[in-house]
Design a protein around this motif. Structure first.
Motif, short mmCIF file in Angstrom:
data_model
loop_
_atom_site.label_atom_id
_atom_site.label_comp_id
_atom_site.label_asym_id
_atom_site.label_seq_id
_atom_site.Cartn_x
_atom_site.Cartn_y
_atom_site.Cartn_z
N SER A 60 4.03 21.80 40.24
CA SER A 60 4.35 20.59 40.98
C SER A 60 5.71 20.02 40.58
O SER A 60 6.44 19.50 41.41
CB SER A 60 3.23 19.57 40.75
N GLN A 68 6.46 21.22 49.26
CA GLN A 68 5.04 20.91 49.05
C GLN A 68 4.44 20.33 50.33
O GLN A 68 3.33 20.69 50.73
CB GLN A 68 4.88 19.91 47.89
N PHE A 95 0.38 14.95 44.90
CA PHE A 95 0.52 16.25 44.25
C PHE A 95 1.76 16.27 43.37
O PHE A 95 1.73 16.71 42.22
CB PHE A 95 0.62 17.35 45.32
N LEU A 96 2.87 15.72 43.90
CA LEU A 96 4.10 15.67 43.12
C LEU A 96 3.97 14.66 41.97
O LEU A 96 4.26 14.97 40.82
CB LEU A 96 5.27 15.27 44.02
#
Lengths: 219, 260
Positions: A60, A68, A95-96
């Motif tokens: 990530s 992403q 997610f990041l």
């Protein structure tokens, strides 16, 4: 500068800003949750899960948000999961952000020396009391600057959402430029709205940092 | 005064394959003050850490009041309440005021009443001359003051045994005294203590018994007068010699100016 144009299009930007704030805030909230779980797994060296979170964090942190988002937006429907762009945006940001938050929290936890823990244990505290009264309060305050930097970073990253057809600030600006060729006006509005969102966060962050420093930390 | 408080039998401590403590046997009676000395790396601090179960042991037994101290024991925190430990690096909790540092464990671990604990904490702080610092944070204190607070924090738990791990080693020379004075007062009150130190004169003054540790074993165990005046082993003599200095000054010579 066409002031009339600017005033006329403020409501459009307001709507877009609301979308940016909504996705940004939800993304940050989920980032924090993911970050807390991952940091705990790493700190307590939970077998197996520790490996998985390690891979997640590297993946990530070392891929751009845009890519992403593409994976989530175009990839998920391929395996039969239909998602709307707004959810994709939140998921991408989480997610990041999850990995950045995990690193901020983990470094805070690890900055509390093991001998602090021993000193609590030697006073008869059990592990839960040691974490709750000694380790976590210190770790939290150490994490604050990195945490605030992450929040600002994530809110800024929302500017790529237009790529998955979300009508956010960036999308609105590009749209107006395409329609009316009012480049300067559209960009000025864009900058002003981003500042309106981010400056208060920055100021609050600085105040929080200062408060914590004066509360007796940093010795 | 002859009741045994702490009993260590055949204690063995290893880090991987390195033998740190090799067959240590020790009995500490109530009210006894033991001073452990020896070269660095001889296992002094490790011995204290084993007594408090901060280090797992690989052999032998340690028991307090007849109850075994074992890092897997469920009642470990109950045993640790009875053992106060003071560290070289103070280890006050930086996010709490002096008073809250002292009160935290009595309140949360022993669930005592706040008023009662506060009163006792302030009395103890007053005794070490730090009552007016009760509201300060650790970062606002000098090293000597921090260490005195750390001692008070341990005392407020009413421990039966106090462990001091080189508590003056990180202090400036003029602050060493104020901390050692506090420990001397505790000895005079009849507290049971095990003290690791490099302050030889202090050791001589405070100890009922000196343990000389080297290479993970107790080489000598004797009353201080005997140990410092007539050490039995060469190793101890050699060690004690490192604390005395031979005069190396030569009589002052005036440099004659060369004349042509």
């Amino acid at each position: 500068m066409d002031w009339e144009f600017i005033v006329q299009h403020i409501p459009l930007y307001q709507e877009a800003a609301w979308l940016t704030v909504r996705i940004g805030l939800l993304g940050v909230v989920f980032s924090i949750l993911i970050g807390l779980v991952c940091a705990a797994i790493q700190y307590f060296r939970v077998p197996v899960l520790r490996r998985i979170t390690g891979i997640y964090i590297e993946l990530s942190r070392n891929t751009p948000l845009l890519i992403q988002l593409f994976f989530i937006y175009y990839g998920l429907p391929k395996i039969g999961i239909q998602t709307d762009p707004e959810l994709c945006g939140i998921a991408g940001l989480a997610f990041l952000g999850g990995s950045y938050m995990a690193e901020a929290f983990r470094s805070g936890l690890e900055a509390v020396s093991p001998i602090q823990m021993e000193s609590a244990l030697s006073l008869g505290m059990n592990r839960r009391q040691t974490m709750g009264y000694v380790v976590l309060p210190q770790a939290a305050s150490i994490s604050v600057p990195a945490f605030i930097a992450n929040v600002i970073f994530l809110l800024k990253e929302t500017s790529v959402f237009s790529a998955i057809s979300l009508m956010d600030l960036m999308f609105t600006a590009k749209d107006l430029i395409g329609l009316y060729y009012k480049t300067t006006e559209s960009l000025v509005l864009l900058v002003v709205f981003y500042l309106l969102i981010l400056l208060p966060v920055s100021v609050c962050g600085t105040l929080l940092e200062r408060r914590l420093r004066y509360a007796g930390f940093g010795s | 005064m002859t009741e045994t408080l702490l009993k260590i039998e055949h204690l063995v401590k290893k880090f991987d394959d390195n033998l740190i403590l090799d067959d240590i046997n020790l009995e500490v009676k109530k009210g006894e003050v033991i001073v452990v000395i020896g070269p660095s790396g001889c296992g002094k601090s490790t011995l204290l850490r084993c007594i408090n179960a901060l280090e797992p042991i690989q052999g032998g037994t340690i028991s307090l009041d007849g109850e075994p101290i074992d890092d897997k024991s469920r009642s470990l925190s109950v045993l640790r309440e009875k053992i106060g430990m003071v560290f070289q690096s103070y280890e006050l909790f930086p996010h709490l005021s002096v008073l809250n540092n002292v009160m935290l464990a009595p309140l949360k671990v022993q669930k005592r009443k706040k008023e009662e604990v506060k009163e006792e904490a302030l009395t103890l702080l007053e005794r070490v001359g730090l009552k007016e610092k009760a509201g300060s944070f650790p970062r606002q204190l000098s090293g000597g003051q921090k260490q005195r607070v750390a001692i008070v924090r341990a005392l407020c738990m009413h421990p039966e045994l106090l462990l001091f791990d080189e508590v003056t080693a990180a202090l400036d020379p003029e602050m060493v005294r104020e901390v050692l004075d506090v420990i001397l007062k505790l000895a005079a009150q009849g507290r049971t203590m095990i003290i690791v130190t490099h302050e030889m004169q202090f050791a001589q003054a405070v100890a009922d018994r000196i343990l000389f540790l080297d290479g993970g074993s107790i080489i000598e165990s004797a009353p201080p007068e005997e140990f410092f005046e007539h050490p039995k082993t060469d190793r101890a003599k050699q060690f004690l010699n490192t604390f005395t200095f031979e005069a190396v000054k030569t009589p002052h010579k005036t440099i004659k100016e060369e004349e042509d």
